[in-house]
Design an enzyme around this catalytic site. Structure first.
Site, PDB file in Angstrom:
ATOM      1  CB  CYS A 117      -0.945  -0.002   1.192  1.00  0.00           C
ATOM      2  SG  CYS A 117      -2.076  -1.409   1.211  1.00  0.00           S
ATOM      3  CG  HIS A 250      -2.864   3.303   2.242  1.00  0.00           C
ATOM      4  ND1 HIS A 250      -3.512   2.877   1.101  1.00  0.00           N
ATOM      5  CD2 HIS A 250      -2.986   2.287   3.143  1.00  0.00           C
ATOM      6  CE1 HIS A 250      -3.987   1.662   1.290  1.00  0.00           C
ATOM      7  NE2 HIS A 250      -3.678   1.279   2.520  1.00  0.00           N
ATOM      8  CG  ASN A 280      -6.747  -0.553   1.598  1.00  0.00           C
ATOM      9  OD1 ASN A 280      -6.039  -0.401   0.617  1.00  0.00           O
ATOM     10  ND2 ASN A 280      -6.263  -0.895   2.778  1.00  0.00           N
TER      11      ASN A 280
END
Length: 324
Positions: A117, A250, A280
């Protein structure tokens, strides 16, 4: 090229998301969960899920083609393509090579980068340093992940979190240090706690590799460790947190995003909360969220924006960039 003291800046941004939108209510039919449970814990309402025949490369190409068109550069002028991803199914050729071939980029350096990520911010820093060192003049930097391929759809702690997508940036050389350029990166990791986030491997006869994480460990690390990293990136760029126009972390979890922004003290900044609509999206989340803010006109061109990626490893990277 010879080494140069020139800098770099983001020339354009774009993103791509699959057409299918999966709601919390639909997930509640698939697994023991509810809209209230999901929103209260991670802040997500919907996420985009790629079709079975829509690959990581397809999404990366979709975002990259739009970014190149918006930048107004010729594909032949691109000399570096980096794709940040942790979900490429085929080992080679790289996703970057496939993007370059599809766009007609003739002889660029191409490679994939896996920092999970944190991937896009790692890739952006790599492109910036390559340009500063004289190894490139125009780079295409992409974050793309198809997490839906690696989820246990019966595990409500993980399957409700993720979505699929891609975001891309065209990065170009500047002749001098500019206030709207890409600032110094602050990056690192805590590999001793790397087992907190895992996407394992398996043999050809075994079950598919699945994502697993210790959410409590990741949450505590994120809310206590990342605001200082963000402040350090601001210091290195010579920008006070109160001067930031936007904060794009993020998009892991709405509670993490808001805790980091509060700890940073970015009192006048727009805080990206694309996690609510997109979930996400791993390496895609930072460029995807930033691209949407720019499209909506929420950030002025040249304004300072803090980018902060973090994820498996436990890896992190932060830099202040000028809005294209």
């Amino acid at each position: 090229m010879t080494a140069t003291t020139a800098g770099s800046r983001i020339l354009s941004l774009a993103h791509h998301q699959p057409t299918r939108v999966l709601t919390n209510d639909e997930l509640a039919v698939m697994v023991d969960t509810s809209d209230e449970w999901i929103r209260s814990r991670v802040g997500i309402a919907t996420r985009h899920i790629a079709a079975q025949d829509e690959s990581v490369a397809d999404m990366a190409i979709g975002a990259a083609a739009k970014a190149v068109a918006r930048a107004g550069v010729d594909a032949a002028d691109i000399d570096l393509v980096i794709v940040a991803t942790c979900t490429a199914v085929d080992r080679m050729p790289s996703i970057a090579a496939r993007v370059a071939h599809h766009l007609g980029v003739p002889e660029a350096a191409v490679f994939d980068l896996n920092a999970a990520c944190a991937g896009f911010t790692y890739a952006l820093a790599t492109a910036d340093m390559t340009i500063r060192g004289g190894g490139s003049s125009t780079a295409l930097v992409i974050g793309a992940d198809k997490m839906s391929d690696f989820l246990d759809w019966q595990d409500r702690t993980s399957c409700v979190i993720f979505g699929d997508g891609a975001g891309a940036a065209v990065v170009t050389r500047t002749d001098d240090a500019r206030s709207d350029g890409i600032g110094p990166v602050v990056w690192g990791s805590q590999p001793q706690r790397g087992s907190a986030i895992v996407l394992g491997t398996t043999g050809p006869e075994g079950p598919p590799a699945l994502f697993r994480q210790d959410g409590h460990v990741v949450y505590r690390w994120a809310v206590t460790s990342l605001a200082p990293v963000a402040r350090q990136a601001c210091e290195r760029a010579g920008v006070a947190p109160a001067e930031l126009a936007a904060v794009v972390t993020h998009q892991a979890n709405l509670r993490i995003i808001e805790a980091v922004a509060k700890g940073l003290g970015a009192t006048n900044a727009v805080v990206a909360r694309d996690v609510v609509d997109s979930g996400n999206t791993s390496a895609a989340s930072v460029p995807l969220a930033l691209s949407k803010l720019v499209e909506r006109g929420e950030i002025s061109s040249g304004a300072p924006v803090l980018l902060l990626g973090f994820g498996a490893g436990l890896s992190y990277a932060a830099q202040v960039v000028g809005c294209p």
